[in-house]
Design a protein around this motif. Structure first.
Motif, short mmCIF file in Angstrom:
data_model
loop_
_atom_site.label_atom_id
_atom_site.label_comp_id
_atom_site.label_asym_id
_atom_site.label_seq_id
_atom_site.Cartn_x
_atom_site.Cartn_y
_atom_site.Cartn_z
N ARG A 25 0.87 -1.08 0.00
CA ARG A 25 0.04 0.16 -0.01
C ARG A 25 0.89 1.19 0.03
O ARG A 25 1.91 1.26 0.37
CB ARG A 25 -0.79 -0.01 1.03
CG ARG A 25 -0.18 -0.09 2.40
CD ARG A 25 -1.21 -0.25 3.80
NE ARG A 25 -0.36 -0.11 4.94
CZ ARG A 25 -0.47 -1.06 6.21
NH1 ARG A 25 -1.14 -2.01 5.94
NH2 ARG A 25 0.15 -0.65 6.92
N SER A 26 0.56 2.32 -0.37
CA SER A 26 0.95 3.74 -0.44
C SER A 26 1.27 4.26 0.93
O SER A 26 0.51 3.76 1.94
CB SER A 26 0.57 4.62 -1.25
OG SER A 26 -0.76 4.71 -0.97
N GLU A 27 2.30 5.04 1.30
CA GLU A 27 2.18 5.32 2.54
C GLU A 27 1.38 6.42 2.80
O GLU A 27 0.63 7.24 2.18
CB GLU A 27 3.72 6.20 2.60
CG GLU A 27 4.88 5.23 3.09
CD GLU A 27 6.38 5.82 3.07
OE1 GLU A 27 6.44 6.88 3.43
OE2 GLU A 27 7.09 5.01 2.71
N GLN A 28 1.20 6.53 4.05
CA GLN A 28 -0.16 7.26 4.79
C GLN A 28 0.51 8.64 4.97
O GLN A 28 1.62 8.99 5.24
CB GLN A 28 -0.26 6.85 6.21
CG GLN A 28 -1.42 7.58 6.66
CD GLN A 28 -1.84 6.92 8.15
OE1 GLN A 28 -2.07 5.68 8.09
NE2 GLN A 28 -2.41 7.71 8.80
N LYS A 29 -0.35 9.72 4.28
CA LYS A 29 -0.27 10.98 4.54
C LYS A 29 -1.03 11.69 5.55
O LYS A 29 -2.34 11.47 5.47
CB LYS A 29 -0.43 11.77 3.27
CG LYS A 29 0.18 12.77 2.62
CD LYS A 29 -0.25 13.40 1.62
CE LYS A 29 0.74 13.34 0.36
NZ LYS A 29 0.43 13.78 -0.92
N THR A 30 -0.83 12.23 6.59
CA THR A 30 -1.63 12.99 7.45
C THR A 30 -1.52 14.66 7.68
O THR A 30 -0.34 15.02 7.57
CB THR A 30 -1.14 12.51 8.96
OG1 THR A 30 -1.09 11.16 8.87
CG2 THR A 30 -2.23 13.03 10.03
N VAL A 31 -2.42 15.21 7.18
CA VAL A 31 -2.44 16.67 7.31
C VAL A 31 -3.06 17.23 8.37
O VAL A 31 -4.42 16.87 8.72
CB VAL A 31 -3.49 17.23 6.09
CG1 VAL A 31 -3.31 18.51 5.86
CG2 VAL A 31 -2.85 16.55 4.86
N ASP A 32 -2.37 17.70 9.27
CA ASP A 32 -2.91 18.09 10.80
C ASP A 32 -3.84 19.12 10.69
O ASP A 32 -3.76 20.01 9.82
CB ASP A 32 -1.58 18.83 11.55
CG ASP A 32 -0.84 17.31 11.89
OD1 ASP A 32 -1.18 16.44 11.95
OD2 ASP A 32 0.66 17.77 12.22
N GLY A 33 -5.06 19.17 11.47
CA GLY A 33 -5.84 19.93 11.46
C GLY A 33 -6.80 20.11 10.28
O GLY A 33 -7.83 20.83 10.21
#
Ligand code: UD1
Ligand code: MG
Length: 449
Positions: A429-437
């Motif tokens: 799977r592709s890596e997880q991206k997290t966008v804070d807020g």
């Protein structure tokens, strides 16, 4: 056991019009196989030297099914359907030279047991050496059955067909099942005397009883339960026969040490093998070719066919085992899991929502929820191998042919197209991206809390 040799004539030339079917009547299945095979199986328990099956014209599918099932049966064709006596006459040359007792059975009455056949044959060779032993029964509704007429000493004097019977004769509830055991030496002498001068204009086999008496030979009868004599002429009668047979199979499973929580909702096949201390929950269906070993728990709503399940496995609820499912000791197969042509070695688990087809799963391997073996590319089926102790993450697609080594892990959501070495981790799977807020900002923008 009767000492003389036995041959059987099975009548199956009836058209089965009331089934409204393209399939010959005797090929309609009960408990997972053609009714004629059920009958021939019970018959084989008494070891007849010869079995003659009388069929009508164009009934090749019947002979094919019988030989495919491995029964050694000689087929005779009755060209015109002129009555049960005429049908039996067709077997004369096939039985020339045979010396013993001849059982006459009906292909569309498959529930007679081998014990009852034995009882008829014993009566044939016992007592005053009766020429004919008729199997009688006392049905709830005697209706159209032929009636057994007895003489003062309780011997069988004649059989009267309902259509030819007087009021008094119809009041008698001792009926003719149609099955007989007849001394071979006299059978065809007696059938040669039959005429069709009766209400139906047919050559009735039943008239041989009267002719035997005229020739100075006594006849007798034995009785059985109505359930054994049921004839199948319609789909409704087929369903009644199915129920009777299912009840027998349920009782046998319980007698052998299985617990059926709700017996009437469990459906077996003629060949289902169930071990001891097996527990079967409500609404479980067994198709042909299933063997369940000891201590297995089959929870509610499972559909199982062509499967082998070893000791102490737990199956279901809502599991489907298809042909070639080979389930090892202590394996757990949970809800909405389908297994086809696959081995699950001891202690392996597939507890939720998976398809495991054309696969080998090693000991103690864990198949996560939503795992699919992609065994078919639209052209060919390919194998998936999962090593002992491997951990397949949830929602893994294993694109066969592919191997996952012992102790390896696949990450949840992976599509595995290449072999994975033992003890490795495979992740696609592709890596997880997290966008804070981000979520809070979005809500603010939309004016929502
Ligand atoms: C027959 C008996 C009747 C008995 C009843 C039990 C006779 C005359 N009557 O009546 O006393 O109570 O069975 O169910 O025997 N068959 C042939 N070729 C034929 C006619 C019949 O092979 O020409 C076969 C049928 O496929 C069936 C069996 O013989 O398997 C019985 O025939 P069926 O027409 O049902 O006889 P019944 O009238 O019910
Ligand atoms: Mg009938």
């Amino acid at each position: 056991m009767s000492n003389s040799k036995t041959a059987a004539i099975v009548l199956a030339a009836g058209l089965g019009t009331r089934m409204k079917s393209n399939l010959p009547k005797v090929l309609h299945p009960i408990a997972g196989r053609a009714m004629i095979l059920q009958l021939l199986d019970s018959l084989s328990a008494i070891n007849p030297e010869k079995t003659i099956l009388v069929v009508g014209p164009d009934m090749e599918p019947v002979s094919d099914a019988v030989s495919a099932a491995g029964f050694d049966v000689e087929i005779v064709v009755q060209q015109e359907r002129l009555g049960t006596g005429h049908a039996v006459q067709q077997a004369e040359s096939a039985l020339s030279g045979f010396d013993g007792d001849i059982l006459v059975l009906y292909g569309d009455s498959p529930l007679i047991t081998s014990d009852t056949m034995e009882k008829m044959l014993n009566a044939r060779s016992g007592g005053d050496d009766p020429a004919v032993v008729v199997l009688g029964f006392r049905p709830f509704d005697p209706g159209e059955y032929g009636r057994l007429v007895l003489n003062a000493s309780g011997g069988l004097e004649a059989i009267v067909e309902a259509k030819d019977a007087s009021e008094d004769e119809l009041a008698n509830d001792l009926c003719n099942s149609g099955f007989m055991a007849i001394e071979s030496k006299v059978l065809f002498e007696l059938t040669a005397k039959l005429s069709n001068d009766n209400a139906k204009g047919e050559f009735y086999l039943t008239d041989i009883v009267g002719h035997a008496g005229e020739a100075g030979r006594g006849c007798t009868f034995v009785e059985c339960d109505e359930e054994e004599t049921i004839g199948i002429n319609s789909r409704a009668e087929l369903a009644v026969a199915e129920t009777i047979l299912q009840d027998r199979l349920r009782e046998a499973a319980m007698e052998n040490g299985a617990t059926l929580t709700d017996p009437s909702s469990v459906y077996f096949s003629y060949d289902t093998q169930i071990g001891q201390d097996v527990t079967i929950g409500p609404n479980v269906f067994f198709g042909p070719g299933v063997e369940i070993c000891n201590g297995v728990e089959i929870r509610a709503f499972c559909h199982i066919e062509g499967a082998f399940v070893e000791d102490n496995a737990i199956i279901g609820p809502f599991a489907r085992l298809r042909p070639g499912a080979d389930i090892g000791k202590d394996v757990h197969i949970g809800n909405f899991v389908e297994i086809k042509n696959a081995t699950m070695a001891a202690g392996a688990k597939a507890n939720h929502l998976s398809y495991i087809g054309d696969s080998k799963v090693g000991e103690r391997a864990n198949i996560g929820a939503g795992t699919i073996t992609c065994n078919y590319d639209g052209y060919v089926k390919s194998m998936t191998e999962i090593g002992a102790g491997a951990f397949i993450g949830s929602n893994t697609a294993l694109v066969a042919p592919v191997k996952v080594g012992a102790g390896a892990i696949t990450g949840a959501g992976s599509v595995i197209t290449e072999n994975v070495d033992a003890d490795a981790l495979a992740l696609t799977r592709s890596e997880q991206k997290t966008v804070d807020g981000y979520a809070a900002k979005l809500r603010a923008k939309k004016g929502k809390k």
